[in-house]
Scaffold this motif. Structure first.
Motif, PDB file in Angstrom:
ATOM      1  N   ILE A   1       0.827  -1.221   0.164  1.00  0.00           N
ATOM      2  CA  ILE A   1      -0.187  -0.006   0.046  1.00  0.00           C
ATOM      3  C   ILE A   1       0.872   1.454  -0.051  1.00  0.00           C
ATOM      4  O   ILE A   1       0.575   2.333  -0.542  1.00  0.00           O
ATOM      5  N   PHE A   2       2.156   0.999   0.505  1.00  0.00           N
ATOM      6  CA  PHE A   2       3.014   2.322   0.484  1.00  0.00           C
ATOM      7  C   PHE A   2       3.101   2.862  -1.162  1.00  0.00           C
ATOM      8  O   PHE A   2       3.257   4.008  -1.498  1.00  0.00           O
ATOM      9  N   ALA A   3       3.276   1.699  -2.034  1.00  0.00           N
ATOM     10  CA  ALA A   3       3.660   2.209  -3.345  1.00  0.00           C
ATOM     11  C   ALA A   3       2.411   2.834  -3.979  1.00  0.00           C
ATOM     12  O   ALA A   3       2.249   3.799  -4.487  1.00  0.00           O
ATOM     13  N   PHE A   4       1.044   2.149  -3.675  1.00  0.00           N
ATOM     14  CA  PHE A   4      -0.063   3.024  -4.020  1.00  0.00           C
ATOM     15  C   PHE A   4      -0.357   4.406  -3.777  1.00  0.00           C
ATOM     16  O   PHE A   4      -0.855   5.037  -4.354  1.00  0.00           O
ATOM     17  N   LEU A   5       0.258   4.554  -2.259  1.00  0.00           N
ATOM     18  CA  LEU A   5      -0.091   5.852  -1.966  1.00  0.00           C
ATOM     19  C   LEU A   5       1.084   6.741  -1.753  1.00  0.00           C
ATOM     20  O   LEU A   5       1.240   7.710  -1.055  1.00  0.00           O
TER      21      LEU A   5
ATOM     22  N   LEU B   1      -5.821  -7.494  -2.147  1.00  0.00           N
ATOM     23  CA  LEU B   1      -6.542  -6.653  -0.905  1.00  0.00           C
ATOM     24  C   LEU B   1      -6.247  -5.335  -0.948  1.00  0.00           C
ATOM     25  O   LEU B   1      -6.852  -4.375  -0.727  1.00  0.00           O
ATOM     26  N   GLY B   2      -4.680  -5.043  -1.066  1.00  0.00           N
ATOM     27  CA  GLY B   2      -4.396  -3.635  -1.082  1.00  0.00           C
ATOM     28  C   GLY B   2      -5.022  -2.672  -2.159  1.00  0.00           C
ATOM     29  O   GLY B   2      -5.612  -1.593  -1.867  1.00  0.00           O
ATOM     30  N   SER B   3      -5.086  -3.356  -3.226  1.00  0.00           N
ATOM     31  CA  SER B   3      -5.666  -2.699  -4.420  1.00  0.00           C
ATOM     32  C   SER B   3      -7.132  -2.568  -3.982  1.00  0.00           C
ATOM     33  O   SER B   3      -7.660  -1.268  -4.543  1.00  0.00           O
ATOM     34  N   ILE B   4      -7.899  -3.373  -3.611  1.00  0.00           N
ATOM     35  CA  ILE B   4      -9.506  -3.003  -3.289  1.00  0.00           C
ATOM     36  C   ILE B   4      -9.573  -1.826  -2.199  1.00  0.00           C
ATOM     37  O   ILE B   4     -10.646  -1.083  -2.195  1.00  0.00           O
ATOM     38  N   VAL B   5      -8.662  -1.907  -1.064  1.00  0.00           N
ATOM     39  CA  VAL B   5      -8.628  -1.081  -0.118  1.00  0.00           C
ATOM     40  C   VAL B   5      -8.469   0.454  -0.627  1.00  0.00           C
ATOM     41  O   VAL B   5      -9.269   1.286  -0.318  1.00  0.00           O
ATOM     42  N   ILE B   6      -7.268   0.559  -1.522  1.00  0.00           N
ATOM     43  CA  ILE B   6      -7.058   1.786  -2.023  1.00  0.00           C
ATOM     44  C   ILE B   6      -8.488   2.342  -2.960  1.00  0.00           C
ATOM     45  O   ILE B   6      -8.654   3.575  -2.972  1.00  0.00           O
ATOM     46  N   LEU B   7      -8.954   1.303  -3.793  1.00  0.00           N
ATOM     47  CA  LEU B   7     -10.055   1.677  -4.623  1.00  0.00           C
ATOM     48  C   LEU B   7     -11.115   2.132  -3.816  1.00  0.00           C
ATOM     49  O   LEU B   7     -11.865   3.429  -4.205  1.00  0.00           O
ATOM     50  N   LEU B   8     -11.560   1.680  -2.694  1.00  0.00           N
ATOM     51  CA  LEU B   8     -12.689   1.960  -1.755  1.00  0.00           C
ATOM     52  C   LEU B   8     -12.302   3.042  -1.310  1.00  0.00           C
ATOM     53  O   LEU B   8     -13.272   4.169  -1.063  1.00  0.00           O
ATOM     54  N   VAL B   9     -11.358   3.561  -0.646  1.00  0.00           N
ATOM     55  CA  VAL B   9     -10.899   4.937  -0.188  1.00  0.00           C
ATOM     56  C   VAL B   9     -11.322   5.861  -1.095  1.00  0.00           C
ATOM     57  O   VAL B   9     -11.890   6.995  -0.661  1.00  0.00           O
ATOM     58  N   HIS B  10     -10.715   5.720  -2.401  1.00  0.00           N
ATOM     59  CA  HIS B  10     -11.060   6.799  -3.443  1.00  0.00           C
ATOM     60  C   HIS B  10     -12.419   6.884  -3.893  1.00  0.00           C
ATOM     61  O   HIS B  10     -12.904   7.964  -4.245  1.00  0.00           O
ATOM     62  N   GLN B  11     -13.334   5.779  -3.753  1.00  0.00           N
ATOM     63  CA  GLN B  11     -14.538   5.750  -3.855  1.00  0.00           C
ATOM     64  C   GLN B  11     -15.306   6.485  -2.780  1.00  0.00           C
ATOM     65  O   GLN B  11     -16.510   7.275  -3.086  1.00  0.00           O
TER      66      GLN B  11
ATOM     67  N   TRP C   1      -6.539  13.109   4.990  1.00  0.00           N
ATOM     68  CA  TRP C   1      -6.428  12.256   6.074  1.00  0.00           C
ATOM     69  C   TRP C   1      -6.916  10.831   6.000  1.00  0.00           C
ATOM     70  O   TRP C   1      -6.251   9.877   6.257  1.00  0.00           O
ATOM     71  N   GLY C   2      -7.542  10.806   4.484  1.00  0.00           N
ATOM     72  CA  GLY C   2      -7.937   9.547   4.266  1.00  0.00           C
ATOM     73  C   GLY C   2      -6.882   8.458   3.677  1.00  0.00           C
ATOM     74  O   GLY C   2      -6.905   6.978   3.982  1.00  0.00           O
ATOM     75  N   TRP C   3      -5.676   8.772   3.413  1.00  0.00           N
ATOM     76  CA  TRP C   3      -4.972   8.132   2.785  1.00  0.00           C
ATOM     77  C   TRP C   3      -4.019   7.416   4.129  1.00  0.00           C
ATOM     78  O   TRP C   3      -3.499   6.179   3.934  1.00  0.00           O
TER      79      TRP C   3
END
Length: 425
Positions: free
Chosen positions: A36-40, A172-182, A192-194
């Motif tokens: 998730i560090f890479a995604f964010l 799972l990391g991809s799903i969580v990041i996608l949900l945060v942005h949605q 703060w959402g990140w």
């Protein structure tokens, strides 16, 4: 022979299924925390580096911290493996979750550069190094742990389920990041959402560590412990002296694993955005499809390794991997509205990834198995994990098929290496 019809397959007991479930869950959460560090990274750059720096410089520094995790893998993996071979698999297997969960949770709570100044990126660097050390011991330790718990002729399935858990962590990391942005507005994500994915990962990591307390030491290590002569004081010394061929073959097969995951899964979104101007949303969906299919392919191929010769499977898996790479980077441009389909097919083509840990576990005897797998895996990832993106970047200006050509060449190397590996179990 493709398979051995004389093999008897012992059903997995409840305790063995529990071991696989807990090991896979912990592995998934560790890889989730790591990726998730890479995604964010873009948002991390905003919060942890001076605002007066150029955006590209801050992002480069953030990716530098991401890379520090890879550099810490070999040292962390070798140290943890040493104690895994001398003190016990279970203790190290549990420690790796703690070393991942604690830094992840702290990352989600750590004040930024505007609050504590230069201490923010320095603390972040230290946390990232801890994560790298943890991930360096998690995958090798997990593969050894479940293989030594598996009943006869179920080793491949056990390792495959754990490997599926590791790749499932990326999903799972991809799903969580996608949900945060949605669920959140862009401003909320930036402000703060990140932090939410890190806090969630840290909490569930501690849960995984608690659950792993109920795991038992592997029967193989218990037998070694009863006979103290079976435990060697310096596994690394024995490896370098007696198992150089096994180390080399495992390093090269892991190179194929890194090529498949980095080129077909992790680098696919930015490459498609740059080379073919595909939208980020479309590449995110394609990445999810590829990762999900990768997980399925790994489990199925690993299961087949209990039935068929791993050398014969390497022929089929190697050819399939090449076809998947050329389909993604060669055929997709001819059908520009079908990226998710080609990405899913490329994920399905990655069955060779499932064969690599099985070959590594079988390449070393129990006394030095953890150290052998960890040394080979982490050396290869440290070297080729960084080399692969650089090679692709250098070759892409000459041909848009460079990612597929790279995978093809490395697949041949991996096929040769896996067929030259000695089998010790």
């Amino acid at each position: 022979m493709l398979g051995d019809t004389t093999k008897t397959f012992v059903p997995l007991s409840f305790s063995q299924l529990r071991v696989l479930a807990l090991a896979s869950l912990g592995g998934a959460l560790e890889f989730y925390d790591f990726v998730i560090f890479a995604f964010l990274a873009k948002l991390i750059a905003v919060h942890f580096f001076p605002s007066d720096q150029a955006e590209w410089l801050r992002q480069t520094e953030a990716f530098g911290l991401f890379g520090a995790g890879y550099l810490a893998r070999p040292l962390g993996g070798v140290v943890m493996a040493h104690f895994g071979d001398t003190v016990g698999r279970k203790k190290v297997f549990t420690l790796s979750v703690l070393l991942m969960a604690l830094p992840t949770l702290v990352m989600g709570l750590l004040p930024g550069y505007g609050t504590i100044g230069v201490a923010a990126p320095l603390i972040l660097l230290m946390l990232r190094v801890m994560q790298g050390a943890a991930i360096g011991g998690e995958a090798p330790g997990g593969w050894v742990f479940v293989a030594e718990h598996a009943p006869p002729n179920r080793e491949g399935l056990a390792i495959g389920l754990l490997t599926g858990g590791l790749t499932g962590g990326i999903f799972l990391g991809s799903i969580v990041i996608l949900l945060v942005h949605q669920l959140l507005s862009p401003e909320e994500v930036t402000n703060w959402g990140w932090r939410a994915p890190f806090i969630i990962g840290g909490i569930f990591g501690f849960l995984a560590m608690f659950l792993r307390r109920w795991l038992e030491e592997t029967p193989v290590f218990q037998d070694m412990h009863k006979d103290r002569e079976g435990i060697v004081a310096l596994p690394l010394k024995i490896l370098v002296r007696e198992y150089r061929r096994s180390i080399l073959s495992c390093v090269l097969t892991t190179w194929t694993l890194t090529a498949a995951i980095i080129v077909l899964i992790l680098m696919m979104p930015p490459l498609m955005q740059t080379l073919h101007h595909v939208s980020s949303k479309e590449t995110m969906v394609a990445s999810l499809a590829a990762t999900f299919c990768l997980t399925l392919s790994v489990v199925v191929t690993s299961y087949c390794a209990d039935i068929f010769s791993i050398k014969c499977l390497s022929v089929v898996s190697g050819l399939t991997l090449v076809l998947g790479a050329f389909g993604l980077y060669g055929a997709f441009p001819l059908f520009p509205d079908s990226l998710s389909i080609w990405a899913a097919l490329s994920g399905l083509s990655c069955g060779f990834v499932g064969l690599v840990p099985i070959a590594m576990v079988r390449a070393f005897p129990a006394q030095v198995r953890f150290s052998g797998v960890s040394l080979s895996y982490n050396i290869s990832y440290a070297v080729f994990g960084g080399l692969t993106p650089a090679m692709i970047s250098l070759l892409t200006p000459y041909t848009l098929l460079s990612p597929a050509i790279y995978v093809c060449v490395v697949s041949i190397i991996g096929f040769i290496a896996i067929n030259l590996a000695k089998q010790n179990s």
